[in-house]
Every structure is written in C-alpha cells, then in structure tokens.
Scaffold this motif. Sequence first.
Motif, short mmCIF file in Angstrom:
data_model
loop_
_atom_site.label_atom_id
_atom_site.label_comp_id
_atom_site.label_asym_id
_atom_site.label_seq_id
_atom_site.Cartn_x
_atom_site.Cartn_y
_atom_site.Cartn_z
N GLY B 16 9.76 7.62 -0.65
CA GLY B 16 10.16 6.35 -0.74
C GLY B 16 11.68 6.28 -0.15
N ARG B 17 12.29 7.49 0.15
CA ARG B 17 13.70 7.61 0.67
C ARG B 17 13.53 7.39 2.14
NH1 ARG B 17 17.44 9.44 -2.94
NH2 ARG B 17 18.84 8.86 -1.17
N SER B 18 14.64 7.01 2.88
CA SER B 18 14.80 6.99 4.28
C SER B 18 15.30 8.04 4.92
CB SER B 18 15.43 5.76 4.68
OG SER B 18 16.64 5.56 4.44
N GLY B 63 4.98 4.20 10.46
CA GLY B 63 5.98 4.77 9.64
C GLY B 63 7.10 5.43 10.23
N ALA B 79 11.62 5.11 7.47
CA ALA B 79 11.97 3.96 6.74
C ALA B 79 11.80 4.18 5.30
CB ALA B 79 11.66 2.80 7.02
N SER B 80 10.61 4.89 4.90
CA SER B 80 10.13 4.99 3.56
C SER B 80 9.14 6.08 3.69
CB SER B 80 9.60 3.81 2.96
OG SER B 80 9.18 3.93 1.85
N VAL B 82 6.55 9.20 3.19
CA VAL B 82 5.39 9.52 2.08
C VAL B 82 4.85 10.82 2.42
CG1 VAL B 82 4.70 7.02 2.39
CG2 VAL B 82 3.78 8.71 4.19
#
Lengths: 109, 115
Positions: B16-18, B63, B79-80, B82
């Motif tokens: 979830g972090r970028s 992604g 960006a996020s 996984v």
Amino acid sequence: GQNIDQPTEMTATEGAIVQINCTYQTSGFNGLFWYQQHAGEAPTFLSYNVLDGLEEKGRFSSFLSRSKGYSYLLLKELQMKDSASYLCAGMDSNYQLIWGAGTKLIIKP
Amino acid sequence: TAGITQAPTSQILAAGRSMTLRCTQDMRHNAMYWYRQDLGLGLRLIHYSNTAGTTGKGEVPDGYSVSRANTDDFPLTLASAVPSQTSVYFCASSEGTSGGHNEQFFGPGTRLTVL
C-alpha cells in the motif's frame, strides 16, 4: 507470440567445452544477444549476432542461424569463474529485447 | 565513469505504500529501460524511454509509472505497492533503438520486498 527457449541448467567440467542452445521466435528480428549474469549481479553483455555464422571472442563464441531461429553460445577452456547464468535475448522489430529465462551453468572441478 | 547507478540497493516496503526507484546514467544514452527479474522467468520489460521526454509501456506496466525529464534520469514509481511486486529491478540504457548493435548496459539492481 514471441518466445525464447533455452535449457534451465547445465553442468560442465573445468577445462572442458560447453554449448548452450537457444531457440527464438520474435516479431521481426534485429539480432540475437547473449549476456552473462553472476548470482546477485547485473547482466553483462557477451555477444551479438545479426548475420548467420559464428562470432568468436576469445574463449567465447556465438552462432546464429536465422532460418532455423537458433543460436548457441560456446564456451571453451571452462574456468570456475564461468559459473553463472547465460541469458539469450532476441531483438524484435521494435528494437525491444525478448529475454529467455536463462541457463544456469555449473562448473565442477 | 560510473555507468548506471540505481538506488536504493534494497528495500522492504509495506503493502500500500508508494516508492520511487532511482536510476541515473552518465553515458548520454538515448534509450533507457526498466526490467523486473523473477526466479525462473526472463527479464520482463516494465517501461522504456527511447529519448528524453518520451516513455512507453513494456510487457508488464501495470502498477508502475515512469518519467524521463532529462537524458540521465529515469525513475520508476510504484504508487501503491503489492506483494506481487516483490522482485529485483534492473535499469538499463542503450545508445538508441534503431539499427546496429544496440547493446544494453545494466545498473546493479534494486532488490524490493513488499510485505
């Protein structure tokens, strides 16, 4: 589709000769590359073939047959430092490289 | 000459972090590339840039995003993140894309783990 096939793993003896084969299917063709990659390191360039035939560079040689979609990398007088993965890559009509999964070469004393 | 540098060398990232992976080359090469390398698979192209100011999508772009504001730098942004983006990321560059021996030079790689 585009595809590069090469054996997953090969074993050879120090001082011997080994041939790593690669077959390719690309959309258009602008050459065939071989790279060496030691574990945990980046790939480094070994050879490039765009015309049929054999290209020799010291202990390493690379062969190309465009009609057969086939290349091989020949390593002579194997040394322990040659233990690495060897990556075959075909360059397509957009000048992008399509990579094989690599052949892990294990050299035994 | 440094060639191509990448930063960081390795990173553990929470899902979830970028994050932005940095890549800089000093060879004045026109073309730059981002690949990911996963066990048992060949190098897979994420994004590429044929020249400063232009970018294109590779085989696995979802992604990821890139920018090419100048010749030297080609950052890759997640960006996020996984867990499936856990991989070794290589940046590469070459003189150009048309004709001849277009050898790609690789950076040392960034090992990314997404938890």
